[in-house]
Design a protein around this motif. Structure first.
Motif, PDB file in Angstrom:
ATOM      1  N   PHE A 142     -36.820 -28.744 -47.982  1.00 34.35           N
ATOM      2  CA  PHE A 142     -37.856 -27.738 -48.185  1.00 34.35           C
ATOM      3  C   PHE A 142     -37.283 -26.410 -48.618  1.00 34.35           C
ATOM      4  O   PHE A 142     -37.871 -25.693 -49.423  1.00 34.35           O
ATOM      5  CB  PHE A 142     -38.710 -27.573 -46.923  1.00 34.35           C
ATOM      6  CG  PHE A 142     -39.767 -28.627 -46.814  1.00 34.35           C
ATOM      7  CD1 PHE A 142     -39.592 -29.688 -45.941  1.00 34.35           C
ATOM      8  CD2 PHE A 142     -40.897 -28.596 -47.608  1.00 34.35           C
ATOM      9  CE1 PHE A 142     -40.553 -30.680 -45.841  1.00 34.35           C
ATOM     10  CE2 PHE A 142     -41.860 -29.588 -47.521  1.00 34.35           C
ATOM     11  CZ  PHE A 142     -41.694 -30.637 -46.640  1.00 34.35           C
ATOM     12  N   GLN A 143     -36.130 -26.078 -48.091  1.00 37.87           N
ATOM     13  CA  GLN A 143     -35.538 -24.816 -48.498  1.00 37.87           C
ATOM     14  C   GLN A 143     -35.252 -24.837 -49.996  1.00 37.87           C
ATOM     15  O   GLN A 143     -35.548 -23.879 -50.717  1.00 37.87           O
ATOM     16  CB  GLN A 143     -34.243 -24.548 -47.705  1.00 37.87           C
ATOM     17  CG  GLN A 143     -33.615 -23.196 -47.980  1.00 37.87           C
ATOM     18  CD  GLN A 143     -34.509 -22.043 -47.551  1.00 37.87           C
ATOM     19  OE1 GLN A 143     -34.907 -21.921 -46.399  1.00 37.87           O
ATOM     20  NE2 GLN A 143     -34.855 -21.186 -48.491  1.00 37.87           N
ATOM     21  N   ASN A 144     -34.680 -25.943 -50.461  1.00 37.94           N
ATOM     22  CA  ASN A 144     -34.412 -26.073 -51.888  1.00 37.94           C
ATOM     23  C   ASN A 144     -35.676 -25.971 -52.696  1.00 37.94           C
ATOM     24  O   ASN A 144     -35.742 -25.271 -53.712  1.00 37.94           O
ATOM     25  CB  ASN A 144     -33.751 -27.440 -52.192  1.00 37.94           C
ATOM     26  CG  ASN A 144     -32.293 -27.445 -51.830  1.00 37.94           C
ATOM     27  OD1 ASN A 144     -31.694 -26.388 -51.669  1.00 37.94           O
ATOM     28  ND2 ASN A 144     -31.725 -28.617 -51.673  1.00 37.94           N
ATOM     29  N   GLU A 145     -36.682 -26.702 -52.205  1.00 39.84           N
ATOM     30  CA  GLU A 145     -37.955 -26.701 -52.923  1.00 39.84           C
ATOM     31  C   GLU A 145     -38.530 -25.296 -53.022  1.00 39.84           C
ATOM     32  O   GLU A 145     -39.019 -24.875 -54.069  1.00 39.84           O
ATOM     33  CB  GLU A 145     -38.940 -27.646 -52.235  1.00 39.84           C
ATOM     34  CG  GLU A 145     -40.200 -27.938 -53.048  1.00 39.84           C
ATOM     35  CD  GLU A 145     -39.933 -28.676 -54.353  1.00 39.84           C
ATOM     36  OE1 GLU A 145     -38.885 -29.345 -54.464  1.00 39.84           O
ATOM     37  OE2 GLU A 145     -40.768 -28.573 -55.280  1.00 39.84           O
ATOM     38  N   ARG A 146     -38.436 -24.565 -51.947  1.00 37.14           N
ATOM     39  CA  ARG A 146     -38.965 -23.197 -51.934  1.00 37.14           C
ATOM     40  C   ARG A 146     -38.214 -22.322 -52.914  1.00 37.14           C
ATOM     41  O   ARG A 146     -38.808 -21.573 -53.698  1.00 37.14           O
ATOM     42  CB  ARG A 146     -38.881 -22.611 -50.516  1.00 37.14           C
ATOM     43  CG  ARG A 146     -40.007 -23.054 -49.610  1.00 37.14           C
ATOM     44  CD  ARG A 146     -39.663 -22.815 -48.159  1.00 37.14           C
ATOM     45  NE  ARG A 146     -39.517 -21.373 -47.892  1.00 37.14           N
ATOM     46  CZ  ARG A 146     -39.062 -20.898 -46.729  1.00 37.14           C
ATOM     47  NH1 ARG A 146     -38.668 -21.719 -45.769  1.00 37.14           N
ATOM     48  NH2 ARG A 146     -38.965 -19.597 -46.543  1.00 37.14           N
ATOM     49  N   ASP A 147     -36.879 -22.437 -52.876  1.00 33.99           N
ATOM     50  CA  ASP A 147     -36.068 -21.603 -53.776  1.00 33.99           C
ATOM     51  C   ASP A 147     -36.383 -21.935 -55.229  1.00 33.99           C
ATOM     52  O   ASP A 147     -36.583 -21.063 -56.072  1.00 33.99           O
ATOM     53  CB  ASP A 147     -34.575 -21.845 -53.527  1.00 33.99           C
ATOM     54  CG  ASP A 147     -34.153 -21.363 -52.153  1.00 33.99           C
ATOM     55  OD1 ASP A 147     -33.127 -21.865 -51.643  1.00 33.99           O
ATOM     56  OD2 ASP A 147     -34.851 -20.487 -51.594  1.00 33.99           O
ATOM     57  N   HIS A 148     -36.390 -23.230 -55.477  1.00 36.64           N
ATOM     58  CA  HIS A 148     -36.619 -23.671 -56.844  1.00 36.64           C
ATOM     59  C   HIS A 148     -37.992 -23.240 -57.353  1.00 36.64           C
ATOM     60  O   HIS A 148     -38.147 -22.794 -58.492  1.00 36.64           O
ATOM     61  CB  HIS A 148     -36.482 -25.198 -56.890  1.00 36.64           C
ATOM     62  CG  HIS A 148     -36.339 -25.698 -58.282  1.00 36.64           C
ATOM     63  ND1 HIS A 148     -37.171 -26.649 -58.822  1.00 36.64           N
ATOM     64  CD2 HIS A 148     -35.466 -25.361 -59.257  1.00 36.64           C
ATOM     65  CE1 HIS A 148     -36.806 -26.886 -60.074  1.00 36.64           C
ATOM     66  NE2 HIS A 148     -35.786 -26.128 -60.358  1.00 36.64           N
ATOM     67  N   ASN A 149     -38.962 -23.411 -56.478  1.00 34.34           N
ATOM     68  CA  ASN A 149     -40.327 -23.041 -56.854  1.00 34.34           C
ATOM     69  C   ASN A 149     -40.424 -21.572 -57.221  1.00 34.34           C
ATOM     70  O   ASN A 149     -41.101 -21.188 -58.177  1.00 34.34           O
ATOM     71  CB  ASN A 149     -41.282 -23.376 -55.705  1.00 34.34           C
ATOM     72  CG  ASN A 149     -42.654 -22.761 -55.914  1.00 34.34           C
ATOM     73  OD1 ASN A 149     -42.887 -21.602 -55.559  1.00 34.34           O
ATOM     74  ND2 ASN A 149     -43.553 -23.513 -56.513  1.00 34.34           N
ATOM     75  N   LEU A 150     -39.705 -20.756 -56.447  1.00 36.85           N
ATOM     76  CA  LEU A 150     -39.756 -19.320 -56.703  1.00 36.85           C
ATOM     77  C   LEU A 150     -39.295 -19.012 -58.131  1.00 36.85           C
ATOM     78  O   LEU A 150     -39.935 -18.266 -58.873  1.00 36.85           O
ATOM     79  CB  LEU A 150     -38.873 -18.599 -55.684  1.00 36.85           C
ATOM     80  CG  LEU A 150     -39.081 -17.095 -55.573  1.00 36.85           C
ATOM     81  CD1 LEU A 150     -40.512 -16.790 -55.147  1.00 36.85           C
ATOM     82  CD2 LEU A 150     -38.110 -16.512 -54.555  1.00 36.85           C
ATOM     83  N   ILE A 151     -38.162 -19.646 -58.500  1.00 37.91           N
ATOM     84  CA  ILE A 151     -37.622 -19.391 -59.838  1.00 37.91           C
ATOM     85  C   ILE A 151     -38.579 -19.915 -60.901  1.00 37.91           C
ATOM     86  O   ILE A 151     -38.932 -19.213 -61.860  1.00 37.91           O
ATOM     87  CB  ILE A 151     -36.246 -20.082 -60.000  1.00 37.91           C
ATOM     88  CG1 ILE A 151     -35.236 -19.466 -59.023  1.00 37.91           C
ATOM     89  CG2 ILE A 151     -35.753 -19.918 -61.436  1.00 37.91           C
ATOM     90  CD1 ILE A 151     -33.932 -20.209 -58.982  1.00 37.91           C
ATOM     91  N   LEU A 152     -39.002 -21.161 -60.704  1.00 38.45           N
ATOM     92  CA  LEU A 152     -39.843 -21.788 -61.722  1.00 38.45           C
ATOM     93  C   LEU A 152     -41.151 -21.045 -61.930  1.00 38.45           C
ATOM     94  O   LEU A 152     -41.631 -20.907 -63.051  1.00 38.45           O
ATOM     95  CB  LEU A 152     -40.150 -23.239 -61.347  1.00 38.45           C
ATOM     96  CG  LEU A 152     -39.279 -24.303 -62.017  1.00 38.45           C
ATOM     97  CD1 LEU A 152     -39.799 -25.685 -61.690  1.00 38.45           C
ATOM     98  CD2 LEU A 152     -39.229 -24.118 -63.517  1.00 38.45           C
ATOM     99  N   THR A 153     -41.716 -20.575 -60.804  1.00 38.23           N
ATOM    100  CA  THR A 153     -42.979 -19.857 -60.918  1.00 38.23           C
ATOM    101  C   THR A 153     -42.820 -18.658 -61.841  1.00 38.23           C
ATOM    102  O   THR A 153     -43.643 -18.431 -62.731  1.00 38.23           O
ATOM    103  CB  THR A 153     -43.460 -19.359 -59.547  1.00 38.23           C
ATOM    104  OG1 THR A 153     -43.337 -20.428 -58.609  1.00 38.23           O
ATOM    105  CG2 THR A 153     -44.900 -18.915 -59.620  1.00 38.23           C
TER     106      THR A 153
END
Lengths: 369, 522
Positions: free
Chosen positions: A171-182
């Motif tokens: 989840f941490q990865n997903e959150r980080d990644h999502n932030l960038i992608l957004t």
């Protein structure tokens, strides 16, 4: 436990991918959308008319399914922002691609929303969806009870929670990644919108040029004057072609990649909101755990109960979230691929048509005396 | 600075030339002509160059100037340039001969790109299939000149730096010293040429092509350094404009005869043009408009017996307005295209970033690929903008100014008319004075009065002839101009369409290359 839902679960009686927003009617300031969907059993269609408020009603119902376990782990299909008949500049900016054209992009976005809701394993079970799509009467307009998804407040503590470290690496990865992608997606969508806006300006300028050329046509039998007049007329036609080409290019951009980037951008936001909700649950859980540890013996049992509840909720949420993320990742790639392929094919077609036209014009000019 | 008048006609490789009737006047030329030209004894077309005794060269204009000096005197002269008016004796010979038809049939549109630094071919050396029109032949031959302006180079440093261009000529006309040659010229040289020509030729009703305007801002940037894109664009724009200017000059049958033109093309070291300070900023049109105003303020209004001139003038004015409107639209089109370039570049970058952040490999690759495609499209848009600009904006700009020049020659005709009227009224006054003297019986003054009357009678006749001649020239020039304009526009449009077509085809290639990438995502 799973089945204790306040509203009776229902099975959707239409094909999710048959849902179409076929028309939009303007009455003064109100926009009414006609929605058509195919019945699952037998033949026949449902035709309903809905306003934006009805969509909001639907969304509220979906948000307020507090009794569906893990509901907070769902990535909710994003509803486009409210359209306005005489849109303010801010509203136009907010809508982005959806503000362009004669409502087709917007209708398409609404359609996608409905299809995604209807295809969602959890959400489609909500009775409100069936009502929305099939009932000939407008769904109730009364304010729905408090829902947990009132827009994330900008309170400072909420912002802090967003950065709260996760216990799960996935989840941490997903959150980080999502932030960038957004961020990246939003930027790309904005820049693409700029491109489309300029293309439209060029089309308009070409139209002006074409019109202005007609003013240069002069009457008279003087052969030289006629030669020049002919040139002007033909050139006017050329620029009319160029204008059409540009307009098509812009339209293609909007209807394929534009919509794609817009949807991707809003979906990334929806994922972000889901991850945030889960993070909030995590904080709640951690607070509850601390409370248990700190509690005096008399309160300990009660605190333990609270902690257990929080734990359960957090686990359900995370479980659903994991599924949702997997589904989302697959779906978005597919969606983007479709957008890119569709875009490429349309532009290719337009380019070929334009090339033909220019060729024709060229022949005309070369053949002119 | 001064140039001698050149009565030398273009050479005719074959065939008889002149119609005998016109030879009387022209004959005086022919003797002088022979020094330069190989065979022909019957020169037909006569240049309208100003004869000025200053220049000593093989051109034996001194004889002429003497004659002219006698004919002319202190008659009112517009720019302080002498003896323009006097060429009528010889210019008459020219009038009937090079008609519109000749100029148009001779001058075919350059097929290749006009702005390229290659020669634009004119089929001047073609043998006429039928010797129907002597004029045609003559004109065809006289157009066997190709010019190109290339290789801009910065010379010197700092604020005294300037750009020198290579002016190359290719010709088969014997009046030039060689067949292929080139010289280096700077911008002020071109302006100087215009100044000389306009002073001489416009008084005969010629439409003198206009060179590009001065630009202090543009040049200052170039002086500082020639490397940044806007300087590069500025220099290229100027180079192309100078080339078009020269092409128009040499394709004009009369201007080609002008020794100043030949000197400009041939002479190694051209004396610095110093009068160009006057031709500043919005220079030319301002000049012409000022002249127009002067004409409009004339107290004696002309009664046009021939409505052609009035109608035509109105048409010219209308057309100028239309072209101005078009020019404004094209300018905005160019701006938008440039904007599209910028936006596409920014979008490409955002796509690249998105591609980099993307986890899914196939999607990531596709996005990066797309970023490259968008970069290439930016390039395309850039070229498209240049095309719009160099083809249309400059074309329209040229013609707006040329129409101003056309208006200028109408004004010249009005002035010629004015001169004639004034001479007539002076003559009238002299006659009245004579009558008075007869009464007063003063024989010595009477003699003088009689002489003056004779002089003024001659002037009136001459000015009337001037006026007629200039009228004919203006008509001819305007008709030629209109023909050229239609052709010019047509050929530029063809160029534009070819560029557009090429653009689209490249675009097709980009999309075809990208499609498999997009399909390969999932």
């Amino acid at each position: 436990m799973m089945e204790e839902v306040k509203e009776t679960a229902s099975v959707l009686s239409v094909h999710d991918d048959s849902i179409k927003v076929t028309e939009v009617l303007k009455e003064g300031d109100t926009l009414t959308f006609i929605i058509v969907s195919q019945k699952l059993s037998g033949t026949g269609e449902y035709h309903v008319d809905r306003t934006y408020e009805d969509f909001e009603w639907l969304q509220q119902h979906l948000f307020s399914q507090g009794d569906v376990p893990g509901i907070q782990g769902v990535i909710f299909p994003p509803l486009p922002a409210k359209p306005q008949v005489n849109a303010s500049p801010r509203s136009i900016k907010q809508l982005g691609f959806l503000a362009l054209g004669e409502c087709q992009p917007y209708c398409k976005a609404l359609e996608t929303f409905l299809q995604q809701v209807a295809a969602h394993s959890i959400l489609s079970k909500n009775k409100a969806v069936e009502v929305f799509l099939t009932s000939s009467d407008p769904p109730g307009r009364q304010k729905v009870k408090k829902n947990i998804f009132n827009r994330l407040s900008q309170a400072v503590e909420e912002m802090r929670k967003e950065g709260h470290k996760d216990v799960d690496e996935f989840f941490q990865n997903e959150r980080d990644h999502n932030l960038i992608l957004t961020g990246c997606t939003k930027t790309a969508a904005e820049k693409f919108l700029d491109v489309v806006a300029t293309e439209q300006k060029i089309a308009v300028a070409c139209g002006h040029f074409s019109t202005a050329l007609h003013l240069c046509v002069e009457p008279g039998e003087d052969p030289d004057k006629q030669a020049f007049s002919r040139v002007c007329v033909k050139l006017s036609e050329v620029f009319e072609s160029i204008k059409k080409n540009m307009t098509s290019v812009a339209e293609n951009n909007v209807n394929t990649l534009g919509l794609g980037l817009d949807l991707e951008s809003r979906y990334q936001e929806a994922e972000r909101e889901m991850l945030f909700r889960r993070t909030c649950k995590l904080v709640e859980l951690e607070n509850a755990q601390r409370n248990v540890e700190k509690a005096k013996p008399v309160k300990k049992a009660a605190m333990e109960e609270v902690k257990k509840a929080a734990e359960t909720e957090f686990e359900h949420t995370s479980g659903v979230a994991k599924q949702e993320i997997a589904r989302f990742q697959g779906a978005r790639v597919e969606m983007l691929q479709q957008a890119l392929v569709g875009w490429c094919e349309k532009q290719l077609l337009t380019a070929k048509e334009s090339a033909d036209q220019f060729n024709q014009h060229l022949e005309v000019f070369r053949g002119m005396a | 600075m001064a140039a001698s008048s050149d009565r030398n006609p273009p050479p005719f490789p074959t065939a008889e030339e002149s119609e005998p009737g016109l030879c009387d006047m022209a004959d005086a030329d022919s003797d002088e002509g022979e020094d330069i030209f190989v065979s022909n004894s019957n020169p037909v077309s006569v240049s309208r160059g100003v004869s000025q005794p200053d220049r000593v060269s093989e051109e034996p204009s001194d004889l002429f100037s003497e004659e002219e000096e006698a004919a002319s005197s202190t008659a009112a002269k517009a720019n302080g340039v002498h003896s323009d008016d006097d060429n009528d004796l010889f210019a008459d010979a020219n009038v009937e001969l090079s008609t519109d038809k000749s100029s148009s049939s001779a001058r075919k549109e350059p097929s290749g790109p006009r702005h390229a630094s290659t020669f634009t071919p004119s089929p001047a050396a073609m043998q006429p299939t039928s010797l129907e029109q002597l004029e045609e032949e003559e004109a065809k031959d006289s157009f066997d000149v190709d010019v190109a302006v290339t290789n801009p180079e910065k010379v010197g440093d700092g604020m005294n730096a300037y750009v020198a261009y290579k002016v190359s000529t290719r010709t088969s006309l014997p009046m030039f010293r060689s067949k292929v040659f080139s010289v280096r010229r700077r911008f002020s040289d071109f302006l100087g040429l215009y100044e000389k020509l306009s002073v001489k030729q416009s008084l005969h009703g010629c439409i003198i092509p206009l060179p590009p305007e001065k630009s202090v801002v543009g040049m200052t940037k170039v002086k500082v350094g020639m490397d940044d894109p806007s300087s590069v664009e500025f220099v290229e724009r100027r180079r192309a404009a100078l080339e078009r200017y020269l092409q128009r000059v040499v394709s004009h049958p009369s201007l080609l005869q002008d020794p100043d033109v030949r000197e400009f093309l041939e002479r190694e070291d051209l004396p610095r043009a110093v009068n160009t300070q006057a031709l500043s900023g919005a220079g030319f049109l301002k000049m012409i408009n000022k002249a127009s105003d002067a004409v409009n303020k004339m107290t004696i209004k002309m009664n046009e017996s021939d409505t052609w001139f009035e109608d035509k003038f109105q048409e010219v004015e209308n057309e100028e307005q239309q072209l101005r409107k078009l020019h404004v639209v094209v300018d905005s089109l160019v701006i938008h295209r440039k904007e599209l370039c910028g936006n596409t570049a920014v979008f490409a970058k955002s796509l690249a970033m998105l591609g980099n952040s993307e986890d899914n490999t196939a999607l990531s690759r596709a996005l990066s690929q797309l970023a490259e495609v968008e970069d290439k499209m930016e390039q395309l848009h850039q070229e498209q903008a240049a095309s719009d600009f160099f083809i249309f904006a400059e074309l329209l700009g040229d013609y707006i100014r040329l129409l101003g020049a056309v208006r200028g020659c109408f004004d010249q005709r009005m002035r010629a008319w004015q001169r004639w009227q004034e001479a007539q009224s002076t003559l009238q006054k002299k006659r009245e004075a004579e009558a008075k003297l007869l009464w007063a019986n003063k024989p010595d003054k009477l003699q003088q009065a009689k002489e003056e009357i004779t002089e003024w009678e001659a002037r009136v006749t001459q000015y009337e002839r001037d006026f007629d001649r200039i009228g004919m020239t203006v008509r001819k020039e305007v008709l030629r101009f209109e023909k050229e304009k239609a052709k010019d526009f047509k050929s530029q449009i063809i160029k534009y369409l070819e560029a557009m077509l090429q653009s689209q085809q490249r675009l097709i290639k980009f999309w075809e290359a990208f499609l498999p990438e997009a399909k390969a995502i999932a």
